[in-house]
Design an enzyme around this catalytic site. Sequence first.
Site, short mmCIF file in Angstrom:
data_model
loop_
_atom_site.label_atom_id
_atom_site.label_comp_id
_atom_site.label_asym_id
_atom_site.label_seq_id
_atom_site.Cartn_x
_atom_site.Cartn_y
_atom_site.Cartn_z
N SER A 128 6.97 -2.23 -8.09
CA SER A 128 7.81 -1.70 -9.17
C SER A 128 7.07 -1.75 -10.52
O SER A 128 6.14 -2.54 -10.71
CB SER A 128 9.09 -2.52 -9.26
N PHE B 147 7.47 -3.44 -0.26
CA PHE B 147 8.15 -3.41 1.04
C PHE B 147 8.13 -2.03 1.70
O PHE B 147 8.32 -1.90 2.90
CB PHE B 147 9.62 -3.86 0.89
N LYS C 273 -1.31 -10.65 -0.16
CA LYS C 273 0.06 -11.18 -0.29
C LYS C 273 1.01 -10.02 0.04
O LYS C 273 1.34 -9.21 -0.80
CB LYS C 273 0.27 -11.67 -1.74
N GLU D 88 7.39 -9.93 0.95
CA GLU D 88 8.13 -10.98 1.67
C GLU D 88 9.34 -10.39 2.42
O GLU D 88 9.96 -11.07 3.22
CB GLU D 88 8.59 -12.08 0.69
N GLU E 239 14.39 4.84 -11.88
CA GLU E 239 13.96 5.11 -10.51
C GLU E 239 15.05 4.56 -9.59
O GLU E 239 15.32 3.36 -9.59
CB GLU E 239 12.63 4.40 -10.22
N CYS F 291 7.42 6.00 -3.08
CA CYS F 291 7.06 6.16 -4.49
C CYS F 291 6.75 7.61 -4.81
O CYS F 291 6.76 8.02 -5.96
CB CYS F 291 5.86 5.31 -4.84
P1 NAD Z 1 8.41 -5.14 -6.18
O1 NAD Z 1 7.73 -4.92 -7.47
O2 NAD Z 1 9.75 -5.77 -6.16
O3 NAD Z 1 7.49 -6.05 -5.24
C1 NAD Z 1 6.11 -5.77 -5.09
C2 NAD Z 1 5.38 -7.09 -4.86
O4 NAD Z 1 5.54 -7.92 -6.01
C3 NAD Z 1 5.90 -7.87 -3.66
O5 NAD Z 1 4.82 -8.37 -2.94
C4 NAD Z 1 6.73 -8.96 -4.29
O6 NAD Z 1 6.72 -10.15 -3.57
C5 NAD Z 1 6.09 -9.18 -5.64
N1 NAD Z 1 7.06 -9.58 -6.67
C6 NAD Z 1 8.38 -9.31 -6.71
N2 NAD Z 1 8.94 -9.82 -7.83
C7 NAD Z 1 7.96 -10.42 -8.52
C8 NAD Z 1 7.89 -11.11 -9.77
N3 NAD Z 1 8.98 -11.28 -10.51
N4 NAD Z 1 6.70 -11.58 -10.17
C9 NAD Z 1 5.59 -11.41 -9.43
N5 NAD Z 1 5.60 -10.76 -8.23
C10 NAD Z 1 6.74 -10.28 -7.78
O7 NAD Z 1 8.42 -3.70 -5.43
P2 NAD Z 1 9.15 -3.32 -4.07
O8 NAD Z 1 10.62 -3.27 -4.29
O9 NAD Z 1 8.61 -4.14 -2.96
O10 NAD Z 1 8.59 -1.84 -3.87
C11 NAD Z 1 9.21 -0.70 -4.41
C12 NAD Z 1 8.54 -0.27 -5.69
O11 NAD Z 1 7.16 -0.02 -5.46
C13 NAD Z 1 9.09 1.04 -6.24
O12 NAD Z 1 9.19 0.94 -7.62
C14 NAD Z 1 8.03 2.06 -5.85
O13 NAD Z 1 7.98 3.21 -6.68
C15 NAD Z 1 6.80 1.25 -5.99
N6 NAD Z 1 5.70 1.80 -5.22
C16 NAD Z 1 4.71 2.43 -5.91
C17 NAD Z 1 3.66 3.01 -5.22
C18 NAD Z 1 2.57 3.73 -5.96
O14 NAD Z 1 1.54 3.98 -5.36
N7 NAD Z 1 2.75 4.07 -7.23
C19 NAD Z 1 3.63 2.94 -3.82
C20 NAD Z 1 4.66 2.27 -3.16
C21 NAD Z 1 5.69 1.70 -3.88
#
Ligand code: NAD
Length: 512
Positions: free
Chosen positions: A241, A164, A188, A191, A396, A296
Site C-alpha cells: 500500500s 497479500f 518477508k 503475513e 484506492e 494493483c
Molecule cells: P500492505 O501495505 O498492507 O502490506 C504490504 C507489506 O507491508 C506486508 O508484507 C505487510 O506485512 C507489511 N506491513 C503492513 N503494515 C505495515 C506497517 N504498518 N509497517 C510496516 N510494514 C507493514 O499491502 P497489502 O494490503 O498486502 O497489499 C495491497 C496493496 O499493495 C494495494 O495498495 C496495492 O495497490 C499494492 N500493490 C502494489 C503493487 C505495485 O506494483 N504497485 C503490486 C501489488 C500490490
Amino acid sequence: MNALQSLTINKTAGAVPRVKLLIGGEWVDSQTNEWRDIVNPATQEVLAQVPFATEAEVDAAVASAKQAFQTWRYTPIGARMRIMLKLQALVREHSKRIAVVLSAEQGKTIADAEGDIFRGLEVVEHACSIGTLQMGEFSENVAGGVDTYTLRQPIGVCAGITPFNFPAMIPLWMFPMAIACGNTFVLKPSEQDPMSTMLLVELAVEAGVPAGVLNVVHGGKQVVDGICTHKDIKAVSFVGSTEVGTHVYNLAGQHGKRVQSMMGAKNHAVVLADANREQTLNALVGAGFGAAGQRCMATSVVVLVGAAKQWLPDLKALAQKLTVNAGSEAGTDVGPLISKRAKERVLSLIESGVREGATLELDGRGVSVPGFEDGNFVGPTLFSGVTTEMQIYTQEIFGPVLVVLEVDTLDQAIALVNANPYGNGTGLFTQSGAAARKFQNEIDVGQVGINIPIPVPVPYFSFTGSRGSKLGDLGPYGKQVVQFYTQTKTVTSRWFDDDSVNDGVNTTINLR
Ligand code: NAD
C-alpha cells in the site's frame, strides 16, 4: 519435493500447522509468542499460523545472509544461472499444486492463481539470462593505451517485503533476480498468505540455492522496521500500500539503503466511441472485477468519452453476469476479499459513494454464496455519476468496485487522468492510431495499455509504475532491476609492455 519443509505439523489433534522461518539453510520454528492465523477467505477455516519473528530471528537471518554473501558473490555466473534454470523447471512442474494452496489462502480462482505463479515464473526464466543481463561495457583506447570497462557487482544483503495480493508473482519479482546477480536475500512475505510463497522458497532450496543465500522471516510492522533499519542490509524492495510503502521508503532511505517502493493505484480506462465495443466491454469487466479487484493494475475507473457514454447499460449488463463464488469452485469469476477487515473497508467505501451522491448502478453488497456463507464476498459493484471529489474516486478501493466518469473529449480524459495522483497503469480503448499516439505521449502514467486492460510488462521490460504509485528510480525485473541489485564499478586501465615507456609527469586531469 517434500511439501512440508516450511510447515510444522503439530501432532496434537486439532492443532493447526505453523509456518517456519528459513535461516541459514535451516527450517526454523520461531520462538516468538506472537502468532497470526492464516484464514481461508471463502470459509474462515484457519489453515495455519504464521509467526511474527523476534528481533533476534531477524538478526540471525541477516547475519546468515551476510556470511553467505562472502562466497556467493564469487560464485561463477554460470552456476547461478543453472540454479535459476532448475528453479524455473521446478516452479513449472509444481505450479498446479501451489495454485491450490494459493487459492485457499488468498481466495483467487485456481486459474488466476496459476496466472499469479506463471507471471512470476516468467521472471525466473528471465533470470536464467543473467549471463548477458549482468554484462558490463568495454571501450578500447579511450586514451593512448587506456581502456575503460564497467563491472556490475552485487551489493550484498538485499531484502524484500511483499503484499497479500500476489503471493507468488511478487516474491518471484524479487529474490530470483537479486540472487542471480550475486546478492543474498531476506524475504518477508505477506503475513496474510505466506504458505504459497513458502512452497516457492522450498523449490528454490531444492534448485540448489545455497544455505544463507535465501532467508525468510515472517511478521508485520516490527519485522519490516527491523529490516529497514538493519545496518547490514543494503537494499530494500517493497510492494504494497501507499501508506506502508512511503514509510518503508523513508525509513530505509534514512538508513542509507537503496529502496524501490511499488505502491497503490487508481487505474483509469479511457473509452472512445470508435473502440471495438464488445472487446472493450469484456476487457473492462475482466480487469475491473477479476481477482475481486485486488490487483494493483486492476481497472478501477472507467472514463467514457463522448458517444461512449451510451455504453453504460451494456457495461452493467455484462458485470451482472459474473459469478461470485469461492475460488476453488469451477466457473467462479469473482472470489472473496482477503479478510473480513478488507470487506468492511470496501463496504464502507460503497456506502460513502451512495452518501456522496453517486448512482449505484449495481450493488454488490449483501451477496451470499450458498455453501460459503461466511466468505468475505462482495459482488461486482458499479457506480455512475461519479465526481473527482468523492471518496470512491480519491481512494484506492481494492475491491470489485468500478466507478464511471464521463467527459466529452479525449483532451478532457487525459487531463482527468493526469490530475490523479497515482500513476501505476492506464488504458485507452480506440481504433484510432492517432488518438492512441496522442494518449501515449501526453498521459503521465508509467504503464500504458492500448486496447490492453492490464498492461503489466513482460519481464524483459521493467515494471514502470510512476508518480504516486512508486518511490525510487528503478522498478522491479527487467534491465532496471539489474541496475537496482548491482553496483557499477568503472575501471580505467593501462598496461605497459616494457620499462622504456616514460610519458613524464602529467599535472592535468586529461588522459593522454
Ligand atoms: P500492505 O501495505 O498492507 O502490506 C504490504 C507489506 O507491508 C506486508 O508484507 C505487510 O506485512 C507489511 N506491513 C503492513 N503494515 C505495515 C506497517 N504498518 N509497517 C510496516 N510494514 C507493514 O499491502 P497489502 O494490503 O498486502 O497489499 C495491497 C496493496 O499493495 C494495494 O495498495 C496495492 O495497490 C499494492 N500493490 C502494489 C503493487 C505495485 O506494483 N504497485 C503490486 C501489488 C500490490
